[in-house]
Motif scaffolding. Structure first.
Motif, mmCIF file in Angstrom:
data_model
loop_
_atom_site.group_PDB
_atom_site.id
_atom_site.type_symbol
_atom_site.label_atom_id
_atom_site.label_comp_id
_atom_site.label_asym_id
_atom_site.label_seq_id
_atom_site.Cartn_x
_atom_site.Cartn_y
_atom_site.Cartn_z
ATOM 1 N N SER A 49 1.070 -10.181 7.724
ATOM 2 C CA SER A 49 -0.224 -10.407 8.366
ATOM 3 C C SER A 49 -1.318 -10.495 7.298
ATOM 4 N N LEU A 50 -2.301 -9.632 7.393
ATOM 5 C CA LEU A 50 -3.418 -9.660 6.449
ATOM 6 C C LEU A 50 -3.520 -8.302 5.770
ATOM 7 N N PRO A 51 -4.096 -8.256 4.551
ATOM 8 C CA PRO A 51 -4.278 -6.966 3.884
ATOM 9 C C PRO A 51 -4.987 -5.944 4.792
ATOM 10 N N SER A 52 -5.951 -6.405 5.585
ATOM 11 C CA SER A 52 -6.718 -5.494 6.447
ATOM 12 C C SER A 52 -5.936 -5.070 7.696
ATOM 13 N N ALA A 53 -4.857 -5.769 8.041
ATOM 14 C CA ALA A 53 -4.138 -5.499 9.292
ATOM 15 C C ALA A 53 -2.805 -4.784 9.087
ATOM 16 N N ALA A 54 -2.236 -4.880 7.896
ATOM 17 C CA ALA A 54 -0.842 -4.434 7.701
ATOM 18 C C ALA A 54 -0.643 -2.952 8.014
ATOM 19 N N PHE A 55 -1.525 -2.089 7.502
ATOM 20 C CA PHE A 55 -1.301 -0.648 7.684
ATOM 21 C C PHE A 55 -1.329 -0.282 9.176
ATOM 22 N N GLY A 56 -2.259 -0.853 9.930
ATOM 23 C CA GLY A 56 -2.324 -0.601 11.381
ATOM 24 C C GLY A 56 -1.039 -1.061 12.065
ATOM 25 N N ASN A 57 -0.538 -2.219 11.676
ATOM 26 C CA ASN A 57 0.702 -2.734 12.278
ATOM 27 C C ASN A 57 1.889 -1.825 11.959
ATOM 28 N N ILE A 58 1.958 -1.385 10.712
ATOM 29 C CA ILE A 58 3.085 -0.530 10.279
ATOM 30 C C ILE A 58 3.017 0.806 11.026
ATOM 31 N N TRP A 75 -2.552 -4.138 0.571
ATOM 32 C CA TRP A 75 -2.915 -2.984 1.422
ATOM 33 C C TRP A 75 -2.402 -1.664 0.816
ATOM 34 N N LEU A 76 -1.968 -1.685 -0.456
ATOM 35 C CA LEU A 76 -1.181 -0.569 -1.007
ATOM 36 C C LEU A 76 -1.957 0.728 -1.225
ATOM 37 N N ASN A 78 -2.933 2.347 1.051
ATOM 38 C CA ASN A 78 -2.440 3.162 2.168
ATOM 39 C C ASN A 78 -0.917 3.355 2.144
ATOM 40 N N TYR A 79 -0.262 2.909 1.067
ATOM 41 C CA TYR A 79 1.208 2.946 1.028
ATOM 42 C C TYR A 79 1.748 4.379 1.187
ATOM 43 N N ASP A 80 1.131 5.337 0.477
ATOM 44 C CA ASP A 80 1.636 6.719 0.549
ATOM 45 C C ASP A 80 1.515 7.289 1.962
ATOM 46 N N LYS A 81 0.468 6.888 2.671
ATOM 47 C CA LYS A 81 0.300 7.347 4.066
ATOM 48 C C LYS A 81 1.407 6.753 4.949
ATOM 49 N N ALA A 82 1.760 5.508 4.681
ATOM 50 C CA ALA A 82 2.847 4.879 5.454
ATOM 51 C C ALA A 82 4.170 5.611 5.193
ATOM 52 N N LEU A 83 4.405 5.983 3.928
ATOM 53 C CA LEU A 83 5.641 6.723 3.591
ATOM 54 C C LEU A 83 5.676 8.064 4.308
ATOM 55 N N ALA A 84 4.536 8.774 4.305
ATOM 56 C CA ALA A 84 4.469 10.095 4.939
ATOM 57 C C ALA A 84 4.725 9.967 6.445
ATOM 58 N N GLY A 91 11.434 7.507 10.785
ATOM 59 C CA GLY A 91 11.508 6.076 11.047
ATOM 60 C C GLY A 91 12.208 5.323 9.937
ATOM 61 N N ALA A 92 12.068 3.998 9.968
ATOM 62 C CA ALA A 92 12.705 3.134 8.950
ATOM 63 C C ALA A 92 11.692 2.094 8.494
ATOM 64 N N PHE A 93 11.546 1.962 7.165
ATOM 65 C CA PHE A 93 10.477 1.123 6.621
ATOM 66 C C PHE A 93 10.895 0.516 5.291
ATOM 67 N N ILE A 94 10.613 -0.772 5.149
ATOM 68 C CA ILE A 94 10.777 -1.442 3.844
ATOM 69 C C ILE A 94 9.504 -2.228 3.558
ATOM 70 N N TYR A 95 8.923 -1.997 2.386
ATOM 71 C CA TYR A 95 7.866 -2.882 1.882
ATOM 72 C C TYR A 95 8.423 -3.559 0.631
ATOM 73 N N ALA A 96 8.152 -4.840 0.482
ATOM 74 C CA ALA A 96 8.434 -5.514 -0.799
ATOM 75 C C ALA A 96 7.309 -6.497 -1.060
ATOM 76 N N SER A 97 6.823 -6.511 -2.297
ATOM 77 C CA SER A 97 5.784 -7.487 -2.648
ATOM 78 C C SER A 97 6.373 -8.884 -2.653
ATOM 79 N N ASN A 98 7.688 -8.962 -2.754
ATOM 80 C CA ASN A 98 8.347 -10.263 -2.733
ATOM 81 C C ASN A 98 9.774 -10.092 -2.228
ATOM 82 N N PHE A 99 10.138 -10.812 -1.163
ATOM 83 C CA PHE A 99 11.459 -10.638 -0.540
ATOM 84 C C PHE A 99 12.500 -11.627 -1.058
ATOM 85 N N SER A 100 12.119 -12.535 -1.964
ATOM 86 C CA SER A 100 13.119 -13.537 -2.357
ATOM 87 C C SER A 100 14.148 -12.936 -3.315
#
Ligand code: NDP
Ligand SMILES: O=C(O)C1=N[C@H](C(=O)O)C[C@H](O)C1
Length: 234
Positions: A49-58, A75-76, A78-84, A91-100
């Motif tokens: 999505s967008l940098p401003s929307a990702a954390f809310g979506n996650i 959006w990083l 807020n990354y530590d908050k998402a991990l916590a 839950g289950a979560f994967i972030y990657a700056s690049n999925f290729s």
């Protein structure tokens, strides 16, 4: 698998085609104005999505027990908050700056090269990323991951900066914006006598999208925070 697409822009639409070709159903396609949707309809969510929307979506996915794959960059903070939250909710979560696949191999090559250059003080590293003009963030998430890979493996460097720097211990990252470029990244070590350059050029968005769908397939049924290294077994 029932997939929710959080963000139905350039990446969301590319992911949809690949997901369908792999036998999945896209049950939600969410953009800015879609507010009251039931994320629990999906087995897994993919957020581009967008940098401003990702954390809310996650956060919404983790609060509702839906595994989430996020490729959104910028959006990083807020990354530590998402991990916590992921840990708290089991839950289950994967972030990657690049999925290729190609870039994830390039990440490993970058770390190996950074180690090899540790004692060669005559070389100075610089990085460059080139993307399309619609990109909102700079430097790219991929360039930040590359810079972190150098910092972790080469103690001549301890920070990165956008554009230029006058500190030898800081990695300058040049961010260029050129119409329609899907994503080009290079890492350069220059000395007085020569330059060593490694580069990854994405020809289109298919590699990012396929990696995100493979990550979603891999994540369902697991608990924890993972990376593409886990998914690809690199
Ligand atoms: N990790 C990776 O491999 C890759 C990461 N990316 C990253 O993915 C992100 C998306 O890239 P791209 O598809 O090119 O961008 P786009 O701008 O094409 O798509 C973003 C979409 O998100 C939508 N959106 C806005 N607000 C929300 C919201 N609250 N919830 C859900 N969706 C929302 C936008 O809708 P609207 O138009 O209505 O505002 C738009 O359709 C970027 O951060 C980019 O850097 C991109 C490629 C690969
Ligand atoms: O915005 C993009 O397009 C891309 N963003 C990602 C990033 O910021 O690294 C990945 C890819 O390079 C394309």
């Amino acid at each position: 698998m029932k997939i929710a697409l959080l963000g139905y822009g350039r990446m969301g639409q590319t992911i949809e085609k690949i997901a369908i070709s792999r036998g999945h159903d896209v049950v939600l396609k969410i953009d800015k104005d879609d507010k009251d949707y039931d994320i629990t309809k999906a087995d897994v969510a993919i957020d581009f999505s967008l940098p401003s929307a990702a954390f809310g979506n996650i956060t919404n996915c983790l609060n509702n027990g839906v595994p989430v794959v996020s490729g959104t960059t910028g959006w990083l903070e807020n990354y530590d908050k998402a991990l916590a939250l992921c840990k708290e909710k089991k839950g289950a979560f994967i972030y990657a700056s690049n999925f290729s696949l190609g870039v994830n191999i390039f990440f490993e090559l970058n770390k190996t090269l950074a180690k090899m250059m540790r004692n060669l003080k005559e070389y100075q590293v610089t990085m460059e990323e080139i993307h399309h003009t619609k990109k909102l963030d700079a430097p790219s998430g991929t360039a930040i991951t590359l810079a972190e890979g150098v910092i972790e493996n080469n103690n001549n460097y301890n920070a990165w900066e956008l554009d230029t720097t006058n500190k030898k211990s800081t990695i300058p990252i040049a961010a260029k914006r050129i119409e329609d470029v899907p994503g080009t990244h290079s890492v350069n070590y220059a000395s007085e006598v020569d330059t060593i350059n490694i580069e990854h050029i994405a020809h289109n968005r298919q590699g990012f999208a396929l990696g995100a769908v493979v990550a979603a397939e891999w994540l369902v049924g697991k608990t924890g925070v993972f990376s593409m290294k886990d998914v690809l077994g690199l």
